[in-house]
Design a protein around this motif. Structure first.
Motif, PDB file in Angstrom:
ATOM      1  N   MET A  85     111.632  74.717 129.861  1.00 46.49           N
ATOM      2  CA  MET A  85     111.813  73.454 129.659  1.00 46.49           C
ATOM      3  C   MET A  85     110.836  72.914 128.727  1.00 46.49           C
ATOM      4  SD  MET A  85     113.412  72.139 133.104  1.00 46.49           S
ATOM      5  CE  MET A  85     115.114  72.520 133.826  1.00 46.49           C
ATOM      6  N   ILE A  86     111.329  71.878 127.938  1.00 47.86           N
ATOM      7  CA  ILE A  86     110.416  70.845 127.071  1.00 47.86           C
ATOM      8  C   ILE A  86     110.932  69.745 127.510  1.00 47.86           C
ATOM      9  CG2 ILE A  86     109.980  70.024 124.807  1.00 47.86           C
ATOM     10  CD1 ILE A  86     109.360  73.144 125.152  1.00 47.86           C
ATOM     11  N   ASP A  87     109.685  68.902 128.014  1.00 48.62           N
ATOM     12  CA  ASP A  87     109.725  67.522 128.540  1.00 48.62           C
ATOM     13  C   ASP A  87     109.768  66.419 127.489  1.00 48.62           C
ATOM     14  OD1 ASP A  87     109.411  64.970 130.009  1.00 48.62           O
ATOM     15  OD2 ASP A  87     108.725  65.842 131.818  1.00 48.62           O
ATOM     16  N   ILE A  88     110.574  65.927 126.892  1.00 46.65           N
ATOM     17  CA  ILE A  88     110.701  64.897 125.739  1.00 46.65           C
ATOM     18  C   ILE A  88     109.660  63.883 126.087  1.00 46.65           C
ATOM     19  CG2 ILE A  88     111.923  63.897 124.087  1.00 46.65           C
ATOM     20  CD1 ILE A  88     112.446  66.815 124.142  1.00 46.65           C
ATOM     21  N   GLY A  89     109.830  63.323 127.287  1.00 44.59           N
ATOM     22  CA  GLY A  89     109.377  62.129 127.631  1.00 44.59           C
ATOM     23  C   GLY A  89     107.714  62.456 127.802  1.00 44.59           C
ATOM     24  N   LYS A  90     107.313  63.396 128.194  1.00 45.48           N
ATOM     25  CA  LYS A  90     106.049  63.793 128.450  1.00 45.48           C
ATOM     26  C   LYS A  90     105.449  64.294 127.000  1.00 45.48           C
ATOM     27  CE  LYS A  90     102.270  65.698 130.291  1.00 45.48           C
ATOM     28  NZ  LYS A  90     101.101  65.060 131.043  1.00 45.48           N
ATOM     29  N   LEU A  91     105.980  64.919 126.270  1.00 43.68           N
ATOM     30  CA  LEU A  91     105.330  65.414 125.076  1.00 43.68           C
ATOM     31  C   LEU A  91     105.431  64.301 123.824  1.00 43.68           C
ATOM     32  CD1 LEU A  91     106.493  68.839 124.943  1.00 43.68           C
ATOM     33  CD2 LEU A  91     104.507  68.125 125.588  1.00 43.68           C
ATOM     34  N   TYR A  92     106.643  63.863 123.705  1.00 48.27           N
ATOM     35  CA  TYR A  92     107.031  63.061 122.678  1.00 48.27           C
ATOM     36  C   TYR A  92     106.529  61.513 123.025  1.00 48.27           C
ATOM     37  CZ  TYR A  92     109.360  61.222 118.353  1.00 48.27           C
ATOM     38  OH  TYR A  92     109.458  60.611 117.271  1.00 48.27           O
ATOM     39  N   CYS A  93     106.629  61.318 124.165  1.00 45.08           N
ATOM     40  CA  CYS A  93     106.470  59.616 124.505  1.00 45.08           C
ATOM     41  C   CYS A  93     104.893  59.311 125.292  1.00 45.08           C
ATOM     42  CB  CYS A  93     107.519  59.148 125.455  1.00 45.08           C
ATOM     43  SG  CYS A  93     109.135  59.502 124.587  1.00 45.08           S
ATOM     44  N   GLY A  94     104.527  60.580 125.899  1.00 49.61           N
ATOM     45  CA  GLY A  94     103.221  60.321 126.653  1.00 49.61           C
ATOM     46  C   GLY A  94     103.543  59.854 128.055  1.00 49.61           C
ATOM     47  N   GLY A  95     104.776  60.457 128.658  1.00 48.88           N
ATOM     48  CA  GLY A  95     105.159  59.962 130.008  1.00 48.88           C
ATOM     49  C   GLY A  95     104.599  61.088 130.844  1.00 48.88           C
ATOM     50  N   SER A  96     105.046  60.948 132.148  1.00 50.68           N
ATOM     51  CA  SER A  96     104.880  62.141 133.110  1.00 50.68           C
ATOM     52  C   SER A  96     106.118  62.299 134.249  1.00 50.68           C
ATOM     53  CB  SER A  96     103.556  62.052 134.070  1.00 50.68           C
ATOM     54  OG  SER A  96     103.834  60.515 134.572  1.00 50.68           O
ATOM     55  N   SER A  97     106.163  63.489 134.636  1.00 48.62           N
ATOM     56  CA  SER A  97     107.202  63.692 135.594  1.00 48.62           C
ATOM     57  C   SER A  97     106.746  64.797 136.777  1.00 48.62           C
ATOM     58  CB  SER A  97     108.300  64.481 134.922  1.00 48.62           C
ATOM     59  OG  SER A  97     108.129  65.917 134.449  1.00 48.62           O
ATOM     60  N   THR A  98     107.421  64.953 138.046  1.00 48.71           N
ATOM     61  CA  THR A  98     106.891  65.964 138.782  1.00 48.71           C
ATOM     62  C   THR A  98     106.709  67.307 138.494  1.00 48.71           C
ATOM     63  OG1 THR A  98     109.117  66.362 139.418  1.00 48.71           O
ATOM     64  CG2 THR A  98     108.180  64.665 140.573  1.00 48.71           C
ATOM     65  N   GLY A  99     107.024  67.595 137.285  1.00 46.49           N
ATOM     66  CA  GLY A  99     106.945  69.041 136.811  1.00 46.49           C
ATOM     67  C   GLY A  99     105.978  69.401 135.867  1.00 46.49           C
ATOM     68  N   ASP A 100     105.001  68.360 135.631  1.00 47.53           N
ATOM     69  CA  ASP A 100     103.940  68.563 134.835  1.00 47.53           C
ATOM     70  C   ASP A 100     102.864  69.554 135.285  1.00 47.53           C
ATOM     71  OD1 ASP A 100     104.941  66.581 133.411  1.00 47.53           O
ATOM     72  OD2 ASP A 100     103.590  64.791 133.828  1.00 47.53           O
ATOM     73  N   GLY A 101     102.698  69.618 136.517  1.00 49.67           N
ATOM     74  CA  GLY A 101     101.701  70.531 136.952  1.00 49.67           C
ATOM     75  C   GLY A 101     102.054  72.164 136.540  1.00 49.67           C
ATOM     76  N   LEU A 102     103.388  72.272 136.882  1.00 49.25           N
ATOM     77  CA  LEU A 102     104.006  73.562 136.659  1.00 49.25           C
ATOM     78  C   LEU A 102     104.343  74.019 135.154  1.00 49.25           C
ATOM     79  CD1 LEU A 102     105.084  75.944 138.640  1.00 49.25           C
ATOM     80  CD2 LEU A 102     107.652  74.719 138.056  1.00 49.25           C
ATOM     81  N   ARG A 103     104.576  73.098 134.202  1.00 48.17           N
ATOM     82  CA  ARG A 103     104.899  73.003 132.746  1.00 48.17           C
ATOM     83  C   ARG A 103     103.439  73.243 131.907  1.00 48.17           C
ATOM     84  NH1 ARG A 103     108.951  69.282 133.824  1.00 48.17           N
ATOM     85  NH2 ARG A 103     110.802  70.038 134.710  1.00 48.17           N
ATOM     86  N   TYR A 104     102.651  72.241 132.395  1.00 48.46           N
ATOM     87  CA  TYR A 104     101.568  71.846 131.350  1.00 48.46           C
ATOM     88  C   TYR A 104     100.102  71.736 132.141  1.00 48.46           C
ATOM     89  CZ  TYR A 104     105.649  70.321 129.011  1.00 48.46           C
ATOM     90  OH  TYR A 104     106.638  70.243 128.208  1.00 48.46           O
ATOM     91  N   GLY A 105     100.132  72.055 133.325  1.00 46.45           N
ATOM     92  CA  GLY A 105      98.775  72.287 133.918  1.00 46.45           C
ATOM     93  C   GLY A 105      98.020  70.824 134.140  1.00 46.45           C
ATOM     94  N   THR A 106      98.924  69.815 133.996  1.00 47.77           N
ATOM     95  CA  THR A 106      98.402  68.432 134.318  1.00 47.77           C
ATOM     96  C   THR A 106      98.763  67.999 135.681  1.00 47.77           C
ATOM     97  OG1 THR A 106     100.403  67.369 133.124  1.00 47.77           O
ATOM     98  CG2 THR A 106      98.218  68.154 131.846  1.00 47.77           C
ATOM     99  N   GLU A 107      97.899  66.934 136.080  1.00 46.82           N
ATOM    100  CA  GLU A 107      98.401  66.177 137.410  1.00 46.82           C
ATOM    101  C   GLU A 107      99.614  65.244 137.068  1.00 46.82           C
ATOM    102  OE1 GLU A 107      96.934  66.418 139.998  1.00 46.82           O
ATOM    103  OE2 GLU A 107      94.925  67.140 139.528  1.00 46.82           O
ATOM    104  N   ALA A 108     100.339  65.307 138.229  1.00 46.84           N
ATOM    105  CA  ALA A 108     101.819  64.451 138.258  1.00 46.84           C
ATOM    106  C   ALA A 108     102.004  63.635 139.317  1.00 46.84           C
ATOM    107  CB  ALA A 108     102.854  65.384 138.110  1.00 46.84           C
TER     108      ALA A 108
END
Length: 424
Positions: free
Chosen positions: A1-24
């Motif tokens: 999955m590509i999280d548009i809000g996370k990548l393009y807008c700098g947002g966050s969601s509950t899946g960040d730890g799984l997809r990008y290794g960051t806090e969520a």
């Protein structure tokens, strides 16, 4: 999955730890964030369990070729409970109850409750038409963290796609019942030539109906969706679709709307976001490149971070590869099957970067995508390591110059883009 809000807008969601290794953060429904992984390669797979082949609809792109009939030989309740315990012991983070139509299983809520108590996040993928008030409350009470309801366009477009008049209206009632029950629910839509031109209307609909999450899937050639390129977007259409998705997601974000937008089944989307940001905001582009490189794209998807168990207990590399079986959970544990690299395809899927060919092998952004969908390559070229034919990033954008093209020709790794996808 590509999280548009996370990548393009700098947002966050509950899946960040799984997809990008960051806090969520936790979400508005009280769902805790996924466990933060140290390395994407160490992820346990999210398992899509095709709980039944039976379905009350007849969608034109159904990857399981389901119908409204009773199929024999499916895993029964006892076997399902045992399977869930097996998955929990293997530390599977999430179990997606799919089908067919999972709500046609009378024991569905018992299975979901068992998964939740075992520490597995239960998710439902459904057409939504069977979710009345009682079902919505049962879904919420069983511990489901998310319900994904499939729509494939507005009103008549969706009904033609789904093979039933009134399917859109019934799915909308399903949305309403879930929201009323306090259940997190979202939209799932497969991008095709039948609906992509109405994307702005779909985004208007998402906002108007208070839908908090939408996933836009790229078509994968399997089941009734295996007619290859007939419904798929051309490369130019994919780029236009992404431009709309990025523009509308940014608009949501800028207005403070909490709507999570993702694209699924094509890691070229991440590269496209990176390239778009490279011109507008180079510093942000490098942050995105770091996140995408951690994820690895296709490197850690099929055969690593996503897997499938079908109605009969057969294990597959993903839900679109049900014609390739790795083993059966009636005979061996899922973990033993999943980690067994004696199967040549599974060994390659766990080492995609060493196997991918053609323009994927020489791509300047290879570490961000790693060949995207291997099953789509297999369908198009009868080679699981060929380039994904739905990669819409241009030769120039991936650094494929005349010298590299000559190398591909000389090594027998020149895979022509199908004319239908190239728009010729």
């Amino acid at each position: 999955m590509i999280d548009i809000g996370k990548l393009y807008c700098g947002g966050s969601s509950t899946g960040d730890g799984l997809r990008y290794g960051t806090e969520a953060p936790s979400d508005a429904h009280g769902n805790a964030p996924h466990h933060r992984e140290t390395l994407a390669s160490e992820r346990r797979p999210i398992v899509v369990w095709s709980t039944t082949r039976s379905c009350n609809l007849s969608c034109v792109h159904c990857y399981t070729d389901s119908a409204n009939v009773k199929y024999s030989g499916e895993l029964d309740t006892g076997e399902g409970l045992k399977l869930i315990d097996d998955l929990a012991s293997f530390r599977v983070p999430s179990l997606l109850f799919s089908g067919g139509e999972p709500l046609m299983r009378r024991d569905l809520f018992r299975l979901i409750e068992h998964a939740a108590k075992a520490g597995i996040r239960p998710v439902i993928s459904t057409n939504g038409t069977l979710i009345d008030r009682g079902a919505a409350n049962s879904i919420r009470n069983a511990g489901v963290t998310y319900v994904g309801i499939s729509l494939d366009g507005m009103e008549e477009v969706n009904d033609r796609f789904r093979g039933m008049k009134g399917a859109f209206a019934k799915a909308m009632k399903g949305f309403e019942h879930c929201i009323a029950a306090g259940q997190r629910v979202g939209l799932r839509l497969t991008l095709t030539r039948r609906n992509y031109e109405d994307l702005d209307g779909i985004f208007d609909f998402i906002e108007r109906e208070g839908i908090s999450r939408a996933c836009f899937y790229h078509l994968v050639y399997s089941g009734r969706g295996g007619n290859m390129y007939g419904d798929d977007l051309t490369h130019a259409e994919s780029r236009r679709a992404m431009d709309i998705i990025l523009r509308r997601t940014k608009d949501y974000f800028d207005r403070g709307l909490d709507i999570n937008i993702l694209t699924v089944d094509n890691h070229a989307d991440g590269v496209y976001i990176y390239l778009r940001l490279l011109d507008a905001d180079p510093a942000r582009a490098e942050e995105v490149r770091t996140l995408l490189a951690w994820n690895g794209g296709g490197a850690h998807s099929t055969g690593v971070g996503i897997g499938n168990i079908d109605f009969f207990g057969n294990v597959h590399p993903d839900q679109f590869w049900q014609d390739y079986t790795l083993g059966n959970v009636r005979e061996r544990s899922f973990g033993d099957i999943w980690m067994d690299e004696s199967d040549p395809l599974m060994r390659g899927l766990k080492r995609k970067a060493e196997y991918i060919k053609g323009r994927c092998r020489l791509c300047a952004h290879r570490a961000l995508c790693t060949g995207a969908m291997r099953v789509r390559a297999f369908r198009a070229y009868d080679d699981p390591w060929a380039p994904d034919p739905q990669c819409y990033i241009t030769d120039k954008e991936i650094g494929l110059d005349d010298e590299k093209m000559r190398e591909l020709r000389e090594s027998g790794e020149e895979f022509p883009v199908p004319m239908e996808l190239a728009g010729r």
